[in-house]
Each structure stands twice: as structure tokens, then as C-alpha cells.
Design a protein around this motif. Structure first.
Motif, PDB file in Angstrom:
ATOM      1  N   TYR A 146      57.170  41.414  15.483  1.00 29.97           N
ATOM      2  CA  TYR A 146      57.824  40.430  16.579  1.00 29.97           C
ATOM      3  C   TYR A 146      56.627  39.777  17.091  1.00 29.97           C
ATOM      4  CZ  TYR A 146      62.226  42.519  15.700  1.00 29.97           C
ATOM      5  OH  TYR A 146      63.202  43.261  15.101  1.00 29.97           O
ATOM      6  N   CYS A 147      55.540  39.175  16.428  1.00 27.15           N
ATOM      7  CA  CYS A 147      54.598  38.537  17.115  1.00 27.15           C
ATOM      8  C   CYS A 147      53.745  37.377  15.951  1.00 27.15           C
ATOM      9  CB  CYS A 147      53.490  39.398  17.767  1.00 27.15           C
ATOM     10  SG  CYS A 147      52.611  40.640  16.604  1.00 27.15           S
ATOM     11  N   VAL A 148      53.043  36.824  16.384  1.00 27.96           N
ATOM     12  CA  VAL A 148      52.304  35.899  15.487  1.00 27.96           C
ATOM     13  C   VAL A 148      50.904  35.554  15.852  1.00 27.96           C
ATOM     14  CG1 VAL A 148      54.264  34.467  14.791  1.00 27.96           C
ATOM     15  CG2 VAL A 148      53.014  33.866  16.548  1.00 27.96           C
ATOM     16  N   ARG A 149      50.085  35.515  15.185  1.00 30.34           N
ATOM     17  CA  ARG A 149      48.433  35.100  15.294  1.00 30.34           C
ATOM     18  C   ARG A 149      47.818  36.160  16.199  1.00 30.34           C
ATOM     19  NH1 ARG A 149      50.683  29.984  15.025  1.00 30.34           N
ATOM     20  NH2 ARG A 149      50.307  29.571  17.341  1.00 30.34           N
ATOM     21  N   VAL A 150      48.015  37.483  15.942  1.00 32.34           N
ATOM     22  CA  VAL A 150      47.348  38.380  16.949  1.00 32.34           C
ATOM     23  C   VAL A 150      46.154  39.151  15.925  1.00 32.34           C
ATOM     24  CG1 VAL A 150      49.271  38.444  18.367  1.00 32.34           C
ATOM     25  CG2 VAL A 150      49.191  39.898  16.237  1.00 32.34           C
ATOM     26  N   SER A 151      45.191  39.662  16.515  1.00 27.66           N
ATOM     27  CA  SER A 151      44.238  40.572  15.808  1.00 27.66           C
ATOM     28  C   SER A 151      44.682  41.922  15.372  1.00 27.66           C
ATOM     29  CB  SER A 151      43.066  40.563  16.707  1.00 27.66           C
ATOM     30  OG  SER A 151      42.924  41.388  17.766  1.00 27.66           O
ATOM     31  N   GLU A 152      43.968  42.464  14.673  1.00 29.23           N
ATOM     32  CA  GLU A 152      44.478  43.927  14.368  1.00 29.23           C
ATOM     33  C   GLU A 152      44.049  44.866  15.642  1.00 29.23           C
ATOM     34  OE1 GLU A 152      46.227  45.403  11.748  1.00 29.23           O
ATOM     35  OE2 GLU A 152      46.521  43.325  11.289  1.00 29.23           O
ATOM     36  N   ASN A 153      43.308  44.554  16.594  1.00 24.99           N
ATOM     37  CA  ASN A 153      43.039  45.053  17.762  1.00 24.99           C
ATOM     38  C   ASN A 153      44.065  45.014  18.896  1.00 24.99           C
ATOM     39  OD1 ASN A 153      40.458  45.956  16.716  1.00 24.99           O
ATOM     40  ND2 ASN A 153      39.678  44.067  17.362  1.00 24.99           N
ATOM     41  N   SER A 154      45.324  44.120  18.419  1.00 29.65           N
ATOM     42  CA  SER A 154      46.291  44.167  19.454  1.00 29.65           C
ATOM     43  C   SER A 154      46.964  45.416  19.671  1.00 29.65           C
ATOM     44  CB  SER A 154      47.223  42.939  19.183  1.00 29.65           C
ATOM     45  OG  SER A 154      46.430  41.771  18.932  1.00 29.65           O
ATOM     46  N   LYS A 155      47.571  45.675  20.850  1.00 28.00           N
ATOM     47  CA  LYS A 155      48.422  46.985  20.805  1.00 28.00           C
ATOM     48  C   LYS A 155      49.786  46.380  20.491  1.00 28.00           C
ATOM     49  CE  LYS A 155      50.130  49.872  24.864  1.00 28.00           C
ATOM     50  NZ  LYS A 155      49.925  49.801  26.036  1.00 28.00           N
ATOM     51  N   PHE A 156      50.324  46.862  19.600  1.00 26.92           N
ATOM     52  CA  PHE A 156      51.665  46.752  18.994  1.00 26.92           C
ATOM     53  C   PHE A 156      52.755  47.592  19.613  1.00 26.92           C
ATOM     54  CE2 PHE A 156      48.860  45.117  15.429  1.00 26.92           C
ATOM     55  CZ  PHE A 156      49.326  44.036  15.678  1.00 26.92           C
ATOM     56  N   GLU A 157      52.325  48.682  20.062  1.00 26.18           N
ATOM     57  CA  GLU A 157      53.083  49.593  20.766  1.00 26.18           C
ATOM     58  C   GLU A 157      53.403  49.239  22.232  1.00 26.18           C
ATOM     59  OE1 GLU A 157      54.781  52.447  19.887  1.00 26.18           O
ATOM     60  OE2 GLU A 157      54.130  52.473  17.856  1.00 26.18           O
ATOM     61  N   ARG A 158      54.761  48.969  22.492  1.00 30.81           N
ATOM     62  CA  ARG A 158      55.017  48.486  23.684  1.00 30.81           C
ATOM     63  C   ARG A 158      56.165  48.986  24.450  1.00 30.81           C
ATOM     64  NH1 ARG A 158      51.449  44.018  25.222  1.00 30.81           N
ATOM     65  NH2 ARG A 158      49.906  43.864  23.586  1.00 30.81           N
ATOM     66  N   GLU A 159      56.256  49.289  25.512  1.00 28.79           N
ATOM     67  CA  GLU A 159      57.550  49.773  25.934  1.00 28.79           C
ATOM     68  C   GLU A 159      58.479  48.609  26.866  1.00 28.79           C
ATOM     69  OE1 GLU A 159      59.373  53.226  29.056  1.00 28.79           O
ATOM     70  OE2 GLU A 159      57.026  52.666  29.008  1.00 28.79           O
ATOM     71  N   MET A 160      59.724  48.553  26.401  1.00 28.83           N
ATOM     72  CA  MET A 160      60.638  47.663  27.011  1.00 28.83           C
ATOM     73  C   MET A 160      61.559  48.176  27.981  1.00 28.83           C
ATOM     74  SD  MET A 160      59.823  44.511  25.502  1.00 28.83           S
ATOM     75  CE  MET A 160      58.071  45.284  25.384  1.00 28.83           C
ATOM     76  N   LEU A 161      61.227  48.126  29.215  1.00 26.94           N
ATOM     77  CA  LEU A 161      62.150  48.995  30.345  1.00 26.94           C
ATOM     78  C   LEU A 161      63.434  48.344  30.402  1.00 26.94           C
ATOM     79  CD1 LEU A 161      59.474  48.633  33.190  1.00 26.94           C
ATOM     80  CD2 LEU A 161      59.837  50.413  31.269  1.00 26.94           C
ATOM     81  N   ILE A 162      63.774  46.861  30.132  1.00 23.44           N
ATOM     82  CA  ILE A 162      64.942  46.353  30.190  1.00 23.44           C
ATOM     83  C   ILE A 162      65.154  45.551  28.871  1.00 23.44           C
ATOM     84  CG2 ILE A 162      66.583  44.671  31.323  1.00 23.44           C
ATOM     85  CD1 ILE A 162      65.315  45.460  33.945  1.00 23.44           C
ATOM     86  N   SER A 163      66.212  45.455  28.247  1.00 22.53           N
ATOM     87  CA  SER A 163      66.506  44.849  27.089  1.00 22.53           C
ATOM     88  C   SER A 163      67.905  44.688  26.998  1.00 22.53           C
ATOM     89  CB  SER A 163      66.013  45.378  25.960  1.00 22.53           C
ATOM     90  OG  SER A 163      66.314  44.083  24.589  1.00 22.53           O
ATOM     91  N   GLU A 164      68.555  43.591  27.385  1.00 19.78           N
ATOM     92  CA  GLU A 164      70.037  43.348  27.354  1.00 19.78           C
ATOM     93  C   GLU A 164      70.465  42.078  27.200  1.00 19.78           C
ATOM     94  OE1 GLU A 164      71.470  44.932  30.981  1.00 19.78           O
ATOM     95  OE2 GLU A 164      70.314  43.461  32.268  1.00 19.78           O
ATOM     96  N   ILE A 165      71.793  41.573  26.722  1.00 17.19           N
ATOM     97  CA  ILE A 165      72.090  40.255  26.769  1.00 17.19           C
ATOM     98  C   ILE A 165      73.445  40.573  27.748  1.00 17.19           C
ATOM     99  CG2 ILE A 165      73.780  38.588  25.407  1.00 17.19           C
ATOM    100  CD1 ILE A 165      71.933  38.987  23.239  1.00 17.19           C
ATOM    101  N   VAL A 166      73.423  39.739  28.670  1.00 15.07           N
ATOM    102  CA  VAL A 166      74.556  39.702  29.781  1.00 15.07           C
ATOM    103  C   VAL A 166      75.065  38.097  29.931  1.00 15.07           C
ATOM    104  CG1 VAL A 166      73.556  41.608  30.997  1.00 15.07           C
ATOM    105  CG2 VAL A 166      73.195  39.374  31.645  1.00 15.07           C
ATOM    106  N   GLU A 167      76.181  38.037  30.535  1.00 15.67           N
ATOM    107  CA  GLU A 167      76.844  36.957  30.813  1.00 15.67           C
ATOM    108  C   GLU A 167      75.864  36.160  31.976  1.00 15.67           C
ATOM    109  OE1 GLU A 167      80.965  35.856  31.386  1.00 15.67           O
ATOM    110  OE2 GLU A 167      81.651  37.437  29.959  1.00 15.67           O
ATOM    111  N   ASN A 168      75.501  35.031  31.854  1.00 18.38           N
ATOM    112  CA  ASN A 168      74.396  34.044  33.018  1.00 18.38           C
ATOM    113  C   ASN A 168      75.597  33.891  34.155  1.00 18.38           C
ATOM    114  OD1 ASN A 168      72.688  32.639  34.113  1.00 18.38           O
ATOM    115  ND2 ASN A 168      73.530  30.833  32.994  1.00 18.38           N
ATOM    116  N   THR A 169      75.062  34.497  35.294  1.00 21.80           N
ATOM    117  CA  THR A 169      75.370  34.057  36.556  1.00 21.80           C
ATOM    118  C   THR A 169      74.347  33.634  37.584  1.00 21.80           C
ATOM    119  OG1 THR A 169      75.672  36.238  37.423  1.00 21.80           O
ATOM    120  CG2 THR A 169      77.716  35.573  36.414  1.00 21.80           C
TER     121      THR A 169
END
Length: 261
Positions: free
Chosen positions: A163-186
Motif C-alpha cells: 500500500y505504498c509507492v516509491r519507497v526505499s527498502e529501508n522504509s518501515k512497512f510495519e505500521r499500526e493503525m489505531l482507527i480504520s473505519e468507514i462511517v456516514e459523514n456528519t
């Protein structure tokens, strides 16, 4: 004798639709370029430099972003007056919302922080043209419930190499997502918005280049029935080679919060 330096953290908002991202570039308008130009105007005698917290792409907006101001020789005398003068001279689509003094130990790049992005979108009938600066429109039927299930799979610790483009092999690919959701927009509303709109909300310590837009593009593929939930699970495995290539449009993406811990 070493010159004394003063440090300030300034939070800003901007509408990115006419801008070519944060980073200063020749011959185009960018957030960094316009901020620097304004600072030169309001502080013509001062020596300074700035460093941003996030290099947003062209057409991406921010409800809350930040930059650090490094000022040589003498401090700002009145922060509130400076903020008023700064806003008076910034263009209409950029606004400074706060300023605080920090010390030399603060580093806007290395200091721990959490960022939250919202991706605002609708689907079905074409939107009113006034929606274009803030909202992506997918003119097709999407299975929003499946997309909600898929978004939840991004939550937690995962490998986001696909899920990324044009990054080096030294990039940190392990990431923690605290929130990930789809909700109705208000949260972001206007009289010309369609009746039903949605937010893809994502929060984490850091993001790879185009990560959020590639995640959103993948969710759209799920909504179309071209990807399923198992595809999402497989794409997040460390040994997976499922490079995502559908980058959702930039104008739906909004940096909504930067929290420094």
C-alpha cells in the motif's frame, strides 16, 4: 559566539484544491511556498526557516497540520498579535490556528505523533461541481457494508508494503493503525452535498507515500466486487506480493489531526 535560536510550533489549515502539495517547488503554488512568502512579508528583517510535519500531495487538504518555525536572534514579542498579522496576510485558502513556543529538544519530524486522515466520498449520481475540492465521487453502485468490513481489517499492526509507492527498502512497512473505519459523514457538510456521504477514517503514528489513497482505492475495489475480504487479509501479510495500484483521487483526502505526544 553562537546565535540564540527560538522555536515555535504553528498549526494551520488549508484547502489543497489549487495547491501542489506542501513542499516548495518552482513555478507552482504550494503550502510551504505561500507560508514562507507570507512570513518574509510579515517579518522582513528576520532570519528564519520552517519545517513541516507532513508533505501532503497536490489537492490534499488539511483541517489540522503543523510546521515548526526556527527564528534567529530575537523571539516573537506577542504570539497572538503575530498570529493575527500572519492570518491577515496569508491567502484565503490557508489559515493559521495556533502558535506555541517550544524548545530546542522538540523536533517536528522525529517527535512522536499521531495523524488522522479522513477520506470524504460519495457514490452513485454525479456530485454538484462545488463538491470537487473536498469530496471524491464514484459514479457507480458500491457495497458500502462490505467496504466497512474491509476497512476494519486494516486496524492493528500490519505490513503495508503493498500500500505504498516509491519507497526505499529501508522504509518501515510495519505500521499500526489505531482507527480504520468507514462511517456516514456528519462532520463536513454543505447545502450542495448529496444526501448521503461517507468518511474513511484512518489514524496511526505514520503513513507511507500514497498509503491512505491506496487503501481507499482498494476499499472501492471491494465495493465494486473486484476484491473480497480474504484478498485484503492476504495483502497485509509480510510475504505478500499484491501491490495495490488503484490510487483514489487526491481531493477527497483531508489531514484532520496531528497530535504530538
Amino acid at each position: 559566539m553562537q546565535r540564540k535560536r527560538f522555536y515555535y510550533l504553528i498549526k494551520i489549515q488549508y484547502l489543497g484544491f489549487r495547491l501542489h502539495g506542501w513542499q516548495k517547488q518552482p513555478h507552482v503554488k504550494t503550502v510551504e511556498g505561500l507560508v514562507t512568502k507570507t512570513l518574509r512579508y510579515v517579518m522582513p528583517e528576520e532570519k528564519f526557516k520552517i519545517l513541516g510535519t507532513s508533505r501532503t500531495d497536490a489537492m490534499v487538504s488539511a483541517m489540522e497540520s503543523a510546521f515548526e518555525l526556527f527564528l534567529d536572534e530575537r523571539p516573537l514579542e506577542d504570539l497572538e498579535e503575530f498570529l493575527k498579522l500572519f492570518n491577515l496576510n496569508l491567502p484565503q485558502d490557508i489559515r493559521a490556528i495556533s502558535i506555541i513556543e517550544v524548545d530546542s529538544k522538540f523536533n517536528i519530524i522525529q517527535h512522536p505523533k499521531y495523524k488522522e486522515y479522513n477520506y470524504l466520498f460519495s457514490f452513485g449520481d454525479k456530485n454538484h461541481p462545488f463538491c470537487a475540492p473536498l469530496m471524491a465521487n464514484f459514479q457507480e453502485d458500491l457495497d458500502i457494508e462490505k467496504m466497512k468490513q474491509a476497512a476494519a481489517l486494516f486496524r492493528g499492526q500490519h505490513n503495508f508494503r503493498n500500500y505504498c509507492v516509491r519507497v526505499s527498502e529501508n522504509s518501515k512497512f510495519e505500521r499500526e493503525m489505531l482507527i480504520s473505519e468507514i462511517v456516514e459523514n456528519t462532520e463536513i457538510t454543505a447545502s450542495f452535498f448529496p444526501e448521503s456521504t461517507f468518511l474513511f477514517r484512518i489514524s496511526g503514528e505514520g503513513f507511507l507515500r500514497h498509503q491512505v489513497r491506496l487503501m481507499m482505492g482498494t476499499l472501492v475495489l471491494v465495493g465494486r466486487g473486484e476484491f473480497n475480504l480474504e484478498d485484503i487479509r492476504m495483502s497485509l501479510k509480510p510475504d505478500s506480493n499484491m501491490q495495490m495500484d488503484y490510487i483514489a483521487p487526491a481531493s477527497g483526502l483531508i489531514l484532520t489531526k496531528v497530535d504530538f505526544t
